[in-house]
Design an enzyme around this catalytic site. Structure first.
Site, mmCIF file in Angstrom:
data_model
loop_
_atom_site.group_PDB
_atom_site.id
_atom_site.type_symbol
_atom_site.label_atom_id
_atom_site.label_comp_id
_atom_site.label_asym_id
_atom_site.label_seq_id
_atom_site.Cartn_x
_atom_site.Cartn_y
_atom_site.Cartn_z
ATOM 1 N N GLN A 133 -14.111 -12.469 11.065
ATOM 2 C CA GLN A 133 -13.335 -12.845 9.885
ATOM 3 C C GLN A 133 -12.656 -14.190 10.085
ATOM 4 O O GLN A 133 -12.620 -14.719 11.189
ATOM 5 C CB GLN A 133 -12.269 -11.773 9.608
ATOM 6 C CG GLN A 133 -11.330 -11.536 10.793
ATOM 7 C CD GLN A 133 -10.667 -10.167 10.778
ATOM 8 O OE1 GLN A 133 -10.525 -9.548 9.739
ATOM 9 N NE2 GLN A 133 -10.275 -9.689 11.939
ATOM 10 N N ASP A 246 -4.019 2.015 10.520
ATOM 11 C CA ASP A 246 -3.623 0.718 9.967
ATOM 12 C C ASP A 246 -4.801 -0.257 10.057
ATOM 13 O O ASP A 246 -4.615 -1.451 10.253
ATOM 14 C CB ASP A 246 -2.408 0.189 10.737
ATOM 15 C CG ASP A 246 -1.725 -0.964 10.008
ATOM 16 O OD1 ASP A 246 -2.006 -1.160 8.810
ATOM 17 O OD2 ASP A 246 -0.928 -1.673 10.645
#
Lengths: 337, 337
Positions: A133, A246
């Site tokens: 990313q 998360d």
């Protein structure tokens, strides 16, 4: 159309005074587009619609404060001239702040529900592409450093509310408990070492010194894919009091062709339930409150796990998100009581 | 310049395929502006800068979802063509959400520090001009009804955090105490009856039934200028345990010619201190955290009151504000202890 022409005639001198070159396009049935071009590379679009909407867009390069004053003066004149023309009978006048594009600093990070919001970014602290990313850490005057992964605002130093929410909003006693955290690269485990590297240097207000050593007295950080780890724990029979998911990958898609994302999410949920004690709790973030379809789809997944579960949700204001966020608490349904 | 020309040549066919009429302006030293006009009244600006910035703006009337898909397809093509031309060597590609102008619903309510933010407004609930100001109550999907006075976001139904902050953040025991609230037209007293009328109908989540009757068992709402009231209380020797200043007029100006605003603010502060018990507390909202000059000026005023005071401040996230807000607690300096 006579109104369109009257507006054009009234506003023309304002732009011509600026030494701008005029190009007029007349649609007849759709009004006018007038383009005004200045020698320094800036230009203006004046769009006059037949039903009474007049739009003025100004675009310039190398914006300075002097330029802003000039713009204000020009727009004041446009406003005055229009009020004269229609004898003050104008329904609405609105000026929007300038949009700043093409600079080193990008201030526009749309919300999850697709709204345009401008952040008070004043510094690019970190900007790298990992194999997974794009990782940015940008400094906001009010929120402190903000972690942005592939364009999504993940967490800012102001966002204690996020951490509190995903830990059960202060209602849990973690003393002596076994806790498994999935994701949380901003201060926990994550497959992307580069997120950890960026955060441990620039997001210390959120992660403290936890990431300096991957192993501490009462914690261990694993930088690997969580699926095999979960499978291993499940096989070993290792059980946790809390599982906190998360992970950054939140499926916000509601299109059927992205079924695999939901399957992946269910796999994580199923594996998490397998390592969760019978009276344990699973915390996770959901989505922004406005993406109701995605939230409904998520809740439908919960009814398709290998074991029956129940859930509650809470809406939280995370300062840097500029939208309300839904958090889930999920637990195994107590049977036979 | 050869790059500019190459970009123009590469992108031209994309717009021409759309049946758009092209007008090219060549600045020589500032690149190109190309305007593409469609028969239906929509148009595009293609601005090619010599240092490598290419901006595409599309403007259309009566936006529908089909229109949005067409826009996405066109922008996909632009992006592909640019990547081909520069062999993928493009530093940044960014698309911003469309800006919606001229409709019944205005979604753009800039922050106090001047940033462009788009709200999820879906309904105009109330929109009236009083003799004092424009009063709007707009419905936000996530924040509920929002009170906007002359363009400033005042309070939304989601903003319990504001009310808690201006009441001392839950640290006070109001039992049996005398409290004077200045302002608070969204649920308290205010000179503008029309704000009260709008709020009592449309902001019941914030004001409850308090505004239905201006007098209750333990409260009274006065709709008048607070200055003479404060003067009367001071003369009568009426003293309060708490004074809560929630007047809407916040001076955010930092220019010296607006001294009178600061004088007015000091007058209110002085009068408030006169009716505040020696161990009483004065709560008020300050400003957004980014307007540091205005906050400093406010704090300077505090050192110029008739009696010495001390203060503390707290930064609070009020959901509908989209910026952090500073609240003050002010008390009389205890002397001779």
């Amino acid at each position: 159309m006579s109104d369109c022409n009257a507006v054009l005639k009234a506003l023309q001198p304002i732009f011509q005074e600026q030494g701008m070159t005029e190009t007029v396009h007349n649609w007849e049935d759709h009004g006018y587009l007038v383009t005004y071009i200045k020698k320094n590379g800036s230009f203006a679009n004046l769009r006059i619609h037949p039903h009474g909407l007049v739009l003025v867009d100004l675009q310039s390069y190398n914006d300075d404060m002097k330029g802003r004053e000039e713009v204000d003066q020009l727009l004041n004149k446009v406003e005055e001239r229009m009020k004269e023309l229609f004898h003050g009978n104008i329904k609405r006048v609105k000026r929007l702040p300038a949009i700043l594009r093409g600079g080193v600093i990008d201030r526009y990070w749309p919300t999850a529900d697709g709204r345009l919001v401008e952040y008070d970014i004043d510094e690019v602290v970190y900007d790298e592409d990992s194999p997974f990313q794009n990782i940015k850490i940008l400094h906001s005057k009010q929120f402190g450093n903000i972690l942005i992964l592939s364009g999504d605002v993940n967490l800012a130093e102001s966002d204690l509310a996020y951490t509190q929410a995903i830990m059960g909003s202060g209602k849990e006693d973690y003393t002596g408990k076994e806790v498994l955290i999935l994701g949380g690269g901003d201060g926990g485990s994550n497959i992307d070492q580069m997120v950890i590297d960026g955060c441990k240097k620039h997001m210390r207000k959120t992660c403290g010194d936890v990431l300096d050593n991957l192993k501490g007295e009462c914690y261990q950080v694993l930088i690997e894919d969580c699926i095999p780890v979960l499978k291993r724990y499940a096989k070993e029979g290792r059980m946790f009091d809390y599982v906190i998911n998360d992970l950054t990958a939140v499926p916000i898609s509601t299109s059927p062709e992205e079924d695999s994302t939901w399957e992946f999410l269910r796999l994580i949920l199923d594996l998490s339930m397998k390592v969760l004690k019978q009276d344990g709790k699973y915390f996770t973030q959901g989505n922004c409150i406005n993406l109701t379809d995605a939230l409904t789809l998520y809740e439908e997944q919960l009814s398709r796990l290998y074991c029956p579960v129940e859930f509650s949700k809470e809406t939280v204001c995370v300062p840097s998100y500029m939208e309300l966020w839904v958090f889930y608490t999920i637990w195994k349904k107590q049977t036979g009581i």
